[in-house]
Design a protein around this motif. Structure first.
Motif, PDB file in Angstrom:
ATOM      1  N   LYS A   1       0.822  -1.207   0.000  1.00  0.00           N
ATOM      2  CA  LYS A   1       0.000   0.000   0.000  1.00  0.00           C
ATOM      3  C   LYS A   1       0.859   1.261   0.000  1.00  0.00           C
ATOM      4  O   LYS A   1       0.363   2.352   0.130  1.00  0.00           O
ATOM      5  CB  LYS A   1      -0.919  -0.006   1.218  1.00  0.00           C
ATOM      6  CG  LYS A   1      -1.909  -1.143   1.195  1.00  0.00           C
ATOM      7  CD  LYS A   1      -2.782  -1.139   2.405  1.00  0.00           C
ATOM      8  CE  LYS A   1      -3.725  -2.328   2.334  1.00  0.00           C
ATOM      9  NZ  LYS A   1      -4.584  -2.447   3.465  1.00  0.00           N
ATOM     10  N   ASP A   2       2.154   1.090  -0.160  1.00  0.00           N
ATOM     11  CA  ASP A   2       3.107   2.190  -0.137  1.00  0.00           C
ATOM     12  C   ASP A   2       2.962   3.036  -1.398  1.00  0.00           C
ATOM     13  O   ASP A   2       2.826   2.517  -2.497  1.00  0.00           O
ATOM     14  CB  ASP A   2       4.517   1.598  -0.055  1.00  0.00           C
ATOM     15  CG  ASP A   2       5.548   2.601   0.363  1.00  0.00           C
ATOM     16  OD1 ASP A   2       5.476   3.746  -0.103  1.00  0.00           O
ATOM     17  OD2 ASP A   2       6.422   2.237   1.151  1.00  0.00           O
ATOM     18  N   SER A   3       3.041   4.351  -1.254  1.00  0.00           N
ATOM     19  CA  SER A   3       2.891   5.241  -2.414  1.00  0.00           C
ATOM     20  C   SER A   3       4.134   5.279  -3.298  1.00  0.00           C
ATOM     21  O   SER A   3       4.132   5.918  -4.338  1.00  0.00           O
ATOM     22  CB  SER A   3       2.573   6.658  -1.934  1.00  0.00           C
ATOM     23  OG  SER A   3       3.662   7.164  -1.167  1.00  0.00           O
ATOM     24  N   HIS A   4       5.193   4.574  -2.915  1.00  0.00           N
ATOM     25  CA  HIS A   4       6.407   4.533  -3.724  1.00  0.00           C
ATOM     26  C   HIS A   4       6.293   3.548  -4.885  1.00  0.00           C
ATOM     27  O   HIS A   4       7.135   3.534  -5.765  1.00  0.00           O
ATOM     28  CB  HIS A   4       7.619   4.160  -2.860  1.00  0.00           C
ATOM     29  CG  HIS A   4       7.952   5.194  -1.841  1.00  0.00           C
ATOM     30  ND1 HIS A   4       8.684   6.313  -2.132  1.00  0.00           N
ATOM     31  CD2 HIS A   4       7.645   5.287  -0.532  1.00  0.00           C
ATOM     32  CE1 HIS A   4       8.827   7.042  -1.050  1.00  0.00           C
ATOM     33  NE2 HIS A   4       8.203   6.436  -0.066  1.00  0.00           N
ATOM     34  N   TRP A   5       5.268   2.697  -4.878  1.00  0.00           N
ATOM     35  CA  TRP A   5       5.084   1.698  -5.937  1.00  0.00           C
ATOM     36  C   TRP A   5       4.302   2.294  -7.099  1.00  0.00           C
ATOM     37  O   TRP A   5       3.354   3.052  -6.912  1.00  0.00           O
ATOM     38  CB  TRP A   5       4.307   0.492  -5.413  1.00  0.00           C
ATOM     39  CG  TRP A   5       5.109  -0.436  -4.563  1.00  0.00           C
ATOM     40  CD1 TRP A   5       5.033  -0.566  -3.209  1.00  0.00           C
ATOM     41  CD2 TRP A   5       6.089  -1.379  -4.985  1.00  0.00           C
ATOM     42  NE1 TRP A   5       5.914  -1.524  -2.773  1.00  0.00           N
ATOM     43  CE2 TRP A   5       6.574  -2.045  -3.836  1.00  0.00           C
ATOM     44  CE3 TRP A   5       6.618  -1.731  -6.226  1.00  0.00           C
ATOM     45  CZ2 TRP A   5       7.550  -3.028  -3.889  1.00  0.00           C
ATOM     46  CZ3 TRP A   5       7.595  -2.710  -6.284  1.00  0.00           C
ATOM     47  CH2 TRP A   5       8.047  -3.350  -5.127  1.00  0.00           C
ATOM     48  N   SER A   6       4.678   1.906  -8.313  1.00  0.00           N
ATOM     49  CA  SER A   6       3.890   2.227  -9.498  1.00  0.00           C
ATOM     50  C   SER A   6       3.974   1.034 -10.447  1.00  0.00           C
ATOM     51  O   SER A   6       4.781   0.131 -10.247  1.00  0.00           O
ATOM     52  CB  SER A   6       4.402   3.500 -10.178  1.00  0.00           C
ATOM     53  OG  SER A   6       5.746   3.363 -10.556  1.00  0.00           O
TER      54      SER A   6
END
Length: 87
Positions: free
Chosen positions: A2-7
């Motif tokens: 759920k980390d915002s660093h993933w895309s």
């Protein structure tokens, strides 16, 4: 994850950190369908050195990448220098 660093780009997960970027993608290395996690400096284009590991599951690859990025920047740099050197 759920980390915002993933895309996500096509069939590749990308984790963007401060000094490093990681790419998690399917591979057929070793004649098995598996997952490859590759951590590089910067955006992945400035340096050819990388930490590359292979996993049997996507979950394991993601956990290992997140473990790397949960370290301090200094620890990340030390790990990268130690693990990216050719054997």
């Amino acid at each position: 994850m759920k980390d915002s660093h993933w895309s996500v780009i096509e069939n590749c997960l990308i984790y963007t950190g401060t000094d490093f970027v990681a790419f998690v993608e399917p591979t057929e290395e070793l004649k098995l369908v598996s997952w490859q996690a590759r951590i590089t400096k910067g955006d992945g284009s400035e340096d050819k050195s990388a930490i590359t590991d292979y996993y049997c599951s996507l979950s394991s690859a993601v956990q290992d990448v997140e473990k790397f990025f949960n370290m301090s920047i200094l620890e990340q740099r030390e790990q990268f220098e130690m693990r990216s050197k050719p054997s």
